[in-house]
Design an enzyme around this catalytic site. Structure first.
Site, PDB file in Angstrom:
ATOM      1  N   HIS A 127      -3.943   1.067  16.142  1.00  0.00           N
ATOM      2  CA  HIS A 127      -3.105   1.518  15.023  1.00  0.00           C
ATOM      3  C   HIS A 127      -1.760   2.078  15.485  1.00  0.00           C
ATOM      4  CE1 HIS A 127      -2.933   2.674  10.673  1.00  0.00           C
ATOM      5  NE2 HIS A 127      -3.764   1.654  10.616  1.00  0.00           N
ATOM      6  N   ASP A 130      -8.880  -1.348  16.619  1.00  0.00           N
ATOM      7  CA  ASP A 130      -7.516  -1.164  16.115  1.00  0.00           C
ATOM      8  C   ASP A 130      -6.945   0.148  16.661  1.00  0.00           C
ATOM      9  OD1 ASP A 130      -6.113  -1.433  12.726  1.00  0.00           O
ATOM     10  OD2 ASP A 130      -5.168  -1.065  14.670  1.00  0.00           O
ATOM     11  N   TYR A 180      -7.603   7.840  12.092  1.00  0.00           N
ATOM     12  CA  TYR A 180      -7.465   6.672  11.221  1.00  0.00           C
ATOM     13  C   TYR A 180      -8.822   5.998  10.987  1.00  0.00           C
ATOM     14  CZ  TYR A 180      -7.317   1.818  10.154  1.00  0.00           C
ATOM     15  OH  TYR A 180      -7.605   0.614   9.598  1.00  0.00           O
ATOM     16  N   GLU A 225      -6.054  -4.420  18.663  1.00  0.00           N
ATOM     17  CA  GLU A 225      -5.054  -4.555  17.592  1.00  0.00           C
ATOM     18  C   GLU A 225      -4.020  -3.443  17.645  1.00  0.00           C
ATOM     19  OE1 GLU A 225      -6.860  -4.889  13.784  1.00  0.00           O
ATOM     20  OE2 GLU A 225      -5.078  -4.239  12.722  1.00  0.00           O
ATOM     21  N   ASN A 234       0.812  -1.210   0.000  1.00  0.00           N
ATOM     22  CA  ASN A 234       0.000   0.000   0.000  1.00  0.00           C
ATOM     23  C   ASN A 234       0.853   1.271   0.000  1.00  0.00           C
ATOM     24  OD1 ASN A 234      -2.540   1.006  -0.129  1.00  0.00           O
ATOM     25  ND2 ASN A 234      -2.851   1.084   2.088  1.00  0.00           N
ATOM     26  N   GLU A 242       0.327  -6.911  11.150  1.00  0.00           N
ATOM     27  CA  GLU A 242       0.058  -6.579   9.742  1.00  0.00           C
ATOM     28  C   GLU A 242       1.242  -5.874   9.092  1.00  0.00           C
ATOM     29  OE1 GLU A 242      -3.386  -3.988  10.528  1.00  0.00           O
ATOM     30  OE2 GLU A 242      -2.247  -2.458   9.479  1.00  0.00           O
ATOM     31  N   GLU A 296      -9.763 -10.617   8.349  1.00  0.00           N
ATOM     32  CA  GLU A 296     -10.227  -9.255   8.032  1.00  0.00           C
ATOM     33  C   GLU A 296     -10.706  -9.252   6.597  1.00  0.00           C
ATOM     34  OE1 GLU A 296      -7.167  -6.342   8.291  1.00  0.00           O
ATOM     35  OE2 GLU A 296      -8.549  -4.667   8.300  1.00  0.00           O
TER      36      GLU A 296
HETATM   37  C1  CS2 Z   1      -5.404  -1.329   9.087  1.00  0.00           C
HETATM   38  C2  CS2 Z   1      -4.823  -1.222   7.709  1.00  0.00           C
HETATM   39  O1  CS2 Z   1      -6.902  -2.928   8.249  1.00  0.00           O
HETATM   40  C3  CS2 Z   1      -6.211  -2.608   9.222  1.00  0.00           C
HETATM   41  O2  CS2 Z   1      -6.118  -3.254  10.282  1.00  0.00           O
HETATM   42  O3  CS2 Z   1      -4.430  -1.265  10.089  1.00  0.00           O
HETATM   43  O4  CS2 Z   1      -5.857  -0.976   6.831  1.00  0.00           O
HETATM   44  C4  CS2 Z   1      -3.779  -0.125   7.552  1.00  0.00           C
HETATM   45  O5  CS2 Z   1      -4.327   1.107   7.984  1.00  0.00           O
HETATM   46  C5  CS2 Z   1      -3.365   0.015   6.095  1.00  0.00           C
HETATM   47  O6  CS2 Z   1      -2.975  -1.240   5.612  1.00  0.00           O
HETATM   48  C6  CS2 Z   1      -2.216   1.022   5.967  1.00  0.00           C
HETATM   49  O7  CS2 Z   1      -1.782   1.128   4.644  1.00  0.00           O
HETATM   50 MG    MG Z   2      -4.684  -2.674  11.624  1.00  0.00          MG
END
Ligand code: CS2
Ligand code: MG
Length: 408
Positions: free
Chosen positions: A217, A215, A160, A241, A37, A267, A344
């Site tokens: 993040h 999440d 986010y 998460e 990404n 991730e 997910e």
């Molecule tokens: C996020 C991701 O889906 C999730 O758990 O943490 O979408 C993340 O924000 C993106 O992959 C960042 O590019």
């Molecule tokens: Mg995530």
């Protein structure tokens, strides 16, 4: 049997998918996903400039040897760009293997451990009422698990995965106005004061059965993450998460010392060495590594097996940046893995995406039923692909109230 050629395609409907197609002298071809990404051109260049010339002439059935050739042969090992490129090659070679065996990949891994793999959707809201409406929509659609993110009152900018407006979808985090990122502002204090109660309100509204995920993040310090995980224990989250950046794997011990809230991390990882301490010391409950930037099926399957020794379940990343190809690889691993947890799954599939990636996998009532077609069970339409090209994009950076650069 020999690899005769390989092609890389960058582009797709609303996404810069990086798709690899490997051709062989027996007419069988394989597909792989190298989508990293917001850095999509880099794995694509690595494939075109260095890896594909070294693939030509190799026997595609020797997927392990080919993976070792690239991983060890690079000298400078790993990293998301390289591992996404290796990951695409590995997926494509497994796709070829399944087609040659006339078997879906999960059969080559050891068969099915379950019928149907539970997925989770992304509920989000500009504020708490908006979030409640979003969760209600997914419950109505039959989802058994929902990740919940909510706009925090008083936060200077949206955060986010938070929609700009009520009722919006917060997952299109890539801004295609160019590669210069926009800035979001983050205030940990406001988040810490608001989010535990918001999560408790969701639990109160929807009852004990729905699995609720959240999440963070990467945005809290280990101590803050320990405090937050303890505060949300009564909510009974399915997982919390990325509570804190996990480069310092040992930092997660602090969370474990203070809370029984399940933790999911991984991730952003691209190697077993990014997570072996977390797994072996049982500091996490779910490993989130993705098949693409985890280097492919071959290394990620090893991580799943290591996790299984330590009561850690899978929860593969499945953000919108993943093409249906890497999602297909994950569907097969999910069907096989004895320690499967959850997948997910953002149903951002549109008719355009379905036309580009015809897929035999079926998602309904919050469960994915894996394809029984040979190989990955997904195809790639080059005529459709010709409609798309790379588009510059970026996701935001994050700063604290005083301007300090923080974790996105
Ligand atoms: C996020 C991701 O889906 C999730 O758990 O943490 O979408 C993340 O924000 C993106 O992959 C960042 O590019
Ligand atoms: Mg995530």
């Amino acid at each position: 049997m020999k690899i005769t050629d390989a092609k890389v395609f960058v582009g797709g409907p609303g996404k810069n998918y990086v798709t690899l197609k490997i051709m062989t002298d027996q007419g069988v071809y394989g597909l792989g996903d190298a989508t990293l990404n917001n850095r999509e051109t880099l794995p694509a260049a690595y494939l075109r400039d260095y890896l594909i010339p070294n693939l030509i002439g190799k026997d595609p059935r020797n997927s392990e040897e080919i993976w070792q050739f690239f991983y060890r042969g690079a000298y400078f090992r790993g990293g998301p760009i390289a591992m996404a490129a290796y990951g695409a090659i590995d997926m494509a070679l497994w796709d070829i293997k399944g087609k040659l065996a006339n078997m879906p990949l999960y059969q080559l891994f050891g068969g099915k451990s379950r019928d149907g793999a539970m997925v989770y959707a992304h509920a989000t809201g500009a504020d708490l009422p908006d979030l409640m409406d979003s969760v209600a929509r997914y419950v109505e659609q039959g989802y058994k698990a929902v990740r919940v993110q909510c706009g925090v009152p008083g936060m200077p900018t949206k955060g986010y995965a938070i929609p700009e407006t009520k009722g919006g979808q917060g997952d299109f985090i890539t801004d295609f106005s160019g590669i210069i990122p926009k800035t979001e502002i983050w205030d940990t204090d406001r988040y810490m004061r608001f989010m535990p109660d918001a999560l408790a309100d969701v639990r109160d509204r929807f009852g004990p059965d729905i699995k609720i995920l959240h999440d963070v993040h990467h945005r809290l310090l280990p101590r803050e993450a320990a405090e937050f995980a303890k505060a949300v224990e009564p909510v009974g989250l399915y997982w919390l998460e990325d509570p804190t950046p996990a480069e310092d794997q040992n930092a997660l011990k602090l969370i474990r010392q203070h809370s029984t809230t399940p933790i999911a991390i991984g991730e952003v990882f691209n190697s077993i060495w990014d997570c072996n301490t977390l797994i072996e010391h049982e500091l996490i409950d779910f490993i989130r590594i993705a098949v693409t930037y985890g280097g492919g099926i071959t290394p990620v399957k090893r991580i799943v097996d290591l996790a299984g020794l330590h009561h850690v379940r899978t929860g593969f990343h499945g953000a919108p940046s993943h093409s249906p190809i890497s999602m297909a690889a994950q569907h097969h691993l999910n069907a096989w893995a004895p320690n499967f947890g959850i997948q997910e799954y953002l149903v951002l599939g549109t008719p355009d995406c379905d036309a580009l990636f015809p897929s035999e996998h079926v998602m309904e009532n919050g469960m994915v039923n894996v394809s029984d077609a040979p190989g990955l069970g997904v195809d790639f339409d080059e005529t459709e692909a010709a409609k798309y090209e790379y588009a510059e994009g970026s996701h935001p950076i994050v700063r604290l109230l005083d301007g300090t650069l923080w974790n996105y």
